[in-house]
Design an enzyme around this catalytic site. Structure first.
Site, PDB file in Angstrom:
ATOM      1  N   GLY A 163       0.822  -1.192   0.000  1.00  0.00           N
ATOM      2  CA  GLY A 163       0.000   0.000   0.000  1.00  0.00           C
ATOM      3  C   GLY A 163       0.860   1.248   0.000  1.00  0.00           C
ATOM      4  N   GLY A 164       0.268   2.370  -0.383  1.00  0.00           N
ATOM      5  CA  GLY A 164       0.992   3.638  -0.354  1.00  0.00           C
ATOM      6  C   GLY A 164       1.353   4.131  -1.742  1.00  0.00           C
ATOM      7  N   ILE A 202       5.521   3.848   6.220  1.00  0.00           N
ATOM      8  CA  ILE A 202       4.911   2.541   6.443  1.00  0.00           C
ATOM      9  C   ILE A 202       4.231   2.113   5.147  1.00  0.00           C
ATOM     10  CG2 ILE A 202       3.270   1.201   7.824  1.00  0.00           C
ATOM     11  CD1 ILE A 202       5.359   2.432   9.604  1.00  0.00           C
ATOM     12  N   GLY A 203       4.453   0.889   4.742  1.00  0.00           N
ATOM     13  CA  GLY A 203       3.763   0.329   3.582  1.00  0.00           C
ATOM     14  C   GLY A 203       3.644  -1.172   3.754  1.00  0.00           C
ATOM     15  N   TYR A 217       4.663   6.694  -3.872  1.00  0.00           N
ATOM     16  CA  TYR A 217       6.094   6.573  -4.135  1.00  0.00           C
ATOM     17  C   TYR A 217       6.885   6.793  -2.850  1.00  0.00           C
ATOM     18  CZ  TYR A 217       5.677   6.510  -9.215  1.00  0.00           C
ATOM     19  OH  TYR A 217       5.386   6.154 -10.509  1.00  0.00           O
ATOM     20  N   THR A 218       7.941   6.013  -2.709  1.00  0.00           N
ATOM     21  CA  THR A 218       8.872   6.260  -1.619  1.00  0.00           C
ATOM     22  C   THR A 218      10.285   5.958  -2.094  1.00  0.00           C
ATOM     23  OG1 THR A 218       9.256   5.947   0.750  1.00  0.00           O
ATOM     24  CG2 THR A 218       8.861   3.969  -0.549  1.00  0.00           C
ATOM     25  N   TYR A 219      11.231   6.415  -1.296  1.00  0.00           N
ATOM     26  CA  TYR A 219      12.655   6.218  -1.597  1.00  0.00           C
ATOM     27  C   TYR A 219      13.242   5.240  -0.596  1.00  0.00           C
ATOM     28  CZ  TYR A 219      17.679   7.088  -1.365  1.00  0.00           C
ATOM     29  OH  TYR A 219      19.041   6.928  -1.315  1.00  0.00           O
ATOM     30  N   HIS A 220      14.128   4.385  -1.062  1.00  0.00           N
ATOM     31  CA  HIS A 220      14.945   3.552  -0.179  1.00  0.00           C
ATOM     32  C   HIS A 220      16.401   3.725  -0.581  1.00  0.00           C
ATOM     33  CE1 HIS A 220      11.436   1.840   1.517  1.00  0.00           C
ATOM     34  NE2 HIS A 220      11.148   1.023   0.519  1.00  0.00           N
ATOM     35  N   CYS A 232       5.436   9.806  -0.730  1.00  0.00           N
ATOM     36  CA  CYS A 232       4.132   9.381  -0.216  1.00  0.00           C
ATOM     37  C   CYS A 232       3.015  10.323  -0.635  1.00  0.00           C
ATOM     38  CB  CYS A 232       4.181   9.239   1.308  1.00  0.00           C
ATOM     39  SG  CYS A 232       5.453   8.082   1.867  1.00  0.00           S
TER      40      CYS A 232
END
Length: 219
Positions: free
Chosen positions: A71-72, A151-152, A74-77, A181
């Site tokens: 869920g969620g 959180i995803g 775009y995010t960066y790692h 996000c």
């Protein structure tokens, strides 16, 4: 319930992590593997959750972009960010996705308490935020705030995977390639950005201690 606490040093490629999570979830569902909390870091990359909007990917050429079924948005790692992939059996921990996400956020909040950082929730925004009185207020006069943890989650037959990311000392400029996000009016921060010279080992120790406080005798 026994939990396999797993720590992988170095940088784990994202496709490898997905494959290993899939295998562990299958093992949990089949009764052949214990639950797992997997601590790792990824090389720089972006992931798109199930709610990701194409216009929120601002610089697709910056880093590899992976579709994710969590869920969620775009995010960066990347290096300096503690990823915890939580493969937990919610058949035994309560079949309530909203309560489970709340507990992941609470886990981060308890962890930040170890470093005298007040982590907070915000209505309509999943994740953990810190108020930044050292920054100019927003146009509406409310205090500036930055996101420190995302959180995803994904649930398959009430077994969870994916999980959380907590910024320890990532390169925050790498977030410029996305709208993190889907929230454009707030920034991102890290423990080191907040002036805390903590190490990943410090954060791991705090996460392990805080897990019991949040998940109680279910851990």
């Amino acid at each position: 319930m026994d939990i396999d606490w797993r720590l992988t040093p170095g940088l784990t490629p994202y496709p490898q992590a997905l494959a290993e999570m899939e295998a562990r979830v299958a093992g949990i569902l089949g009764g052949t593997a214990p639950e797992c909390l997997w601590f790792l870091e990824h090389p720089p990359l972006y992931t798109a959750g199930t709610s990701a909007k194409p216009q929120d990917l601002l610089r697709p050429e910056a880093f590899p972009v992976f579709e994710s079924r969590r869920g969620g948005e775009y995010t960066y790692h990347g290096p300096g960010q503690r990823i915890v992939y939580a493969m937990l059996n919610l058949n035994q921990r309560g079949r309530d996705v909203r309560a489970y996400v709340w507990k992941l956020e609470e886990w981060v909040i308890h962890t930040l308490d170890h470093f005298n950082i007040r982590g907070e929730r915000r209505a309509g925004r999943v994740g953990v935020w810190v108020v930044r009185p050292d920054k100019p207020p927003l146009p509406d006069g409310t205090p500036a705030e930055d996101k420190i943890a995302a959180i995803g989650v994904r649930i398959r037959r009430w077994v969870s995977f994916h999980g959380l990311s907590l910024n320890v000392e990532p390169d925050l400029s790498h977030y410029s390639g996305i709208v993190p996000c889907g929230v454009a009016q707030h920034g991102v921060t890290s423990l080191v950005d907040l002036g805390l010279p903590v190490t990943m080992a410090d954060v791991d120790a705090a996460l392990k201690e805080s897990f019991q406080a949040v998940f109680g005798n279910m851990a």
